[in-house]
Design a protein around this motif. Structure first.
Motif, PDB file in Angstrom:
ATOM      1  N   GLY A   1      77.680 -21.813  64.170  1.00  0.00           N
ATOM      2  CA  GLY A   1      77.448 -21.264  62.839  1.00  0.00           C
ATOM      3  C   GLY A   1      78.739 -21.022  62.072  1.00  0.00           C
ATOM      4  N   LYS A   2      79.759 -20.516  62.757  1.00  0.00           N
ATOM      5  CA  LYS A   2      81.043 -20.276  62.097  1.00  0.00           C
ATOM      6  C   LYS A   2      81.707 -21.586  61.673  1.00  0.00           C
ATOM      7  N   VAL A   3      81.624 -22.609  62.531  1.00  0.00           N
ATOM      8  CA  VAL A   3      82.212 -23.899  62.191  1.00  0.00           C
ATOM      9  C   VAL A   3      81.493 -24.515  61.000  1.00  0.00           C
ATOM     10  N   ASN A   4      80.171 -24.404  60.961  1.00  0.00           N
ATOM     11  CA  ASN A   4      79.413 -24.926  59.818  1.00  0.00           C
ATOM     12  C   ASN A   4      79.833 -24.236  58.523  1.00  0.00           C
ATOM     13  N   ASP A   5      80.040 -22.921  58.587  1.00  0.00           N
ATOM     14  CA  ASP A   5      80.476 -22.188  57.394  1.00  0.00           C
ATOM     15  C   ASP A   5      81.834 -22.682  56.910  1.00  0.00           C
ATOM     16  N   ARG A   6      82.776 -22.880  57.840  1.00  0.00           N
ATOM     17  CA  ARG A   6      84.109 -23.328  57.442  1.00  0.00           C
ATOM     18  C   ARG A   6      84.076 -24.740  56.873  1.00  0.00           C
ATOM     19  N   ARG A   7      83.271 -25.616  57.475  1.00  0.00           N
ATOM     20  CA  ARG A   7      83.194 -26.991  56.977  1.00  0.00           C
ATOM     21  C   ARG A   7      82.582 -27.031  55.575  1.00  0.00           C
TER      22      ARG A   7
END
Length: 488
Positions: free
Chosen positions: A270-276
């Motif tokens: 979820g955090k990686v999706n937010d950053r991308r």
């Protein structure tokens, strides 16, 4: 290519819902949707063919129920549970009935097979009891199917209420939240308030909350099914049944060991999706600057790195899911083989024992097969709910009446003895501002990097908190315009 199927817009009032005013039998068998199904078989449905939803399903009604049960000391989960207690209690009541009807079928089949064996040895007993058992098996099967359909409908209704409430809360929060936090300087905005995060919360995280309904059902159904199945197997197969029970317990224990790992991976994803999404949104919003300054290669590299990081975490999630499937689905054939092997050492197998055991194993298999998805769903629900709660806990724009001194002044724009800061812990502040921008003229603001140019504009729109003094802004024009649009 086949033509695209779309609902044609129409201003004509839709038909009142056929769900209202029907008999109990019609609502039980869902016969009230028969007209819509008949229309769908003849042609593509139009908006005029759809029923007007009952008032209890409307977003305003769900929000009214939620607000009526709201309490400051309650958490969001407690609010939802209190607001929609009847729907949740319906789920709790239907789940044990579904379990009882599931095991009633192998029980009746065992009695029917025993009757056949008895009738073969002594035909004088007659067939009346056999017909009675067969009729009971048919009725129990029909009742189980009807009850399952009612449970699915109740689950969907409960999800509609949850979705209506959460979308309302998130929409209100997205309008009130601050665009920046921290000290307001470039690169220090809160990562939780990015546009990519907002989009994820309003779409994927809301849909993930439907898994909460599955979890409520699983919390009632799975333990009952496993316990009753293990008890039935022990009564039917003795020591072999106990062996199968211990093997199932071992599988569940091993599965639980994987839950923590799965939860960590979901949180990281979820955090990686937010950053991308934040990087992609930044590129889209500043595409002209990217082209002008020649930053295309740099941003493509950053997006590629975020995508590679996302794929690596997704691969870890797939490996954990494979292990969960292996511990549940793949272990059941071995459990069945071992159980019959141990039982056949001291007992002979007959039709009653074999077919009844297979029927019970089928129920247990269906239950255990659902464990991987339940583990994944529970992890996704926890992560999604935590993300929603963190979004709702973000700082909001200071209320208008606390910032603007005179809302009827339509010409003034500026500050009067104002001191503003980002938060109580921030070292940066705008102090003793006495400034009024001339109406109808262009004003230029200059200064070195970090001197507060952007903060000055943020203070006008409410992103900074007013500690002293007041802000002058022509808010009355905006209020009148909004009221005019609402009236239209």
């Amino acid at each position: 290519m086949p033509p695209e199927r779309r609902l044609s817009p129409s201003s004509a009032p839709r038909l009142p819902s056929a769900e209202i005013g029907n008999s109990i039998l019609d609502n039980t068998l869902f016969t009230w949707v028969g007209d819509l199904i008949a229309v769908s078989k003849q042609r593509q449905p139009q908006l005029d063919d759809l029923y007007e939803p009952p008032r209890r399903y409307l977003q305003s009604e769900s929000w009214s129920r939620f607000k009526a049960s709201a309490h400051r000391r309650r958490s969001l989960v407690s609010h939802l549970a209190a607001a929609f207690k009847p729907e949740i209690l319906a789920q709790v009541a239907l789940n044990p009935l579904c379990v009882v009807l599931d095991y009633a079928q192998p029980f009746l089949m065992q009695r029917f097979l025993r009757f056949i064996a008895t009738y073969t040895d002594d035909p004088s007993s007659g067939l009346r009891f056999g017909f009675f058992l067969a009729t009971c098996m048919l009725l129990v099967n029909l009742a189980a199917n009807i009850l399952q359909q009612q449970q699915d409908w109740s689950s969907r209704t409960l999800f509609m209420h949850f979705r209506n409430v959460l979308i309302t809360m998130l929409a209100r929060k997205s309008m009130r939240r601050r665009a920046k936090s921290g000290n307001g300087q470039p690169g220090t905005a809160d990562k939780g308030v990015s546009d990519g995060r907002v989009y994820n919360v309003l779409t994927s995280d809301i849909l993930r909350l439907f898994k909460f309904i599955k979890l409520v059902r699983a919390a009632m159904v799975v333990p009952f099914q496993l316990l009753i199945g293990a008890f039935y197997m022990e009564r039917l197969l003795g020591v072999a049944g106990i062996l199968g029970t211990f093997m199932l317990v071992a599988v569940v224990y091993l599965t639980r060991r994987l839950i923590t790992r799965s939860k960590q991976i979901e949180s990281q994803l979820g955090k990686v999706n937010d950053r991308r999404l934040a990087v992609i949104t930044e590129v889209i919003q500043g595409i002209s600057s990217v082209k002008l300054m020649g930053w295309k290669t740099r941003f493509v590299g950053i997006i590629g790195e975020r995508r590679a990081e996302q794929l690596a975490i997704m691969w870890k999630r797939a490996r954990v899911a494979s292990l969960i499937n292996l511990c549940t689905v793949g272990s059941l054939p071995f459990v069945i083989f071992a159980t019959f092997a141990v039982y056949s050492l001291q007992h002979s197998l007959n039709a009653e024992t074999i077919f009844t055991a297979f029927a019970i194993f089928k129920i247990i298999q269906r239950t255990v097969d659902s464990l991987p998805s339940l583990v994944t769903d529970s992890t996704a629900f926890i992560v999604a709910f935590q993300r929603i709660e963190s979004f709702l806990a973000q700082q909001e724009v200071q209320p208008l009446e606390d910032r603007v001194d005179d809302i009827d002044n339509v010409d003034a724009l500026g500050f009067k003895g104002a001191t503003l800061e980002w938060n109580s812990e921030s070292e940066f502040a705008l102090q003793n501002l006495d400034l009024q921008f001339p109406s109808g003229k262009l004003t230029l603001i200059g200064g070195p990097t970090g001197s507060g140019k952007s903060s000055l504009l943020s203070a006008l729109v409410g992103d900074m908190e007013l500690v002293q003094g007041s802000v002058m802004a022509p808010v009355r024009l905006a209020i009148d315009e909004n009221l005019h649009n609402v009236e239209k």
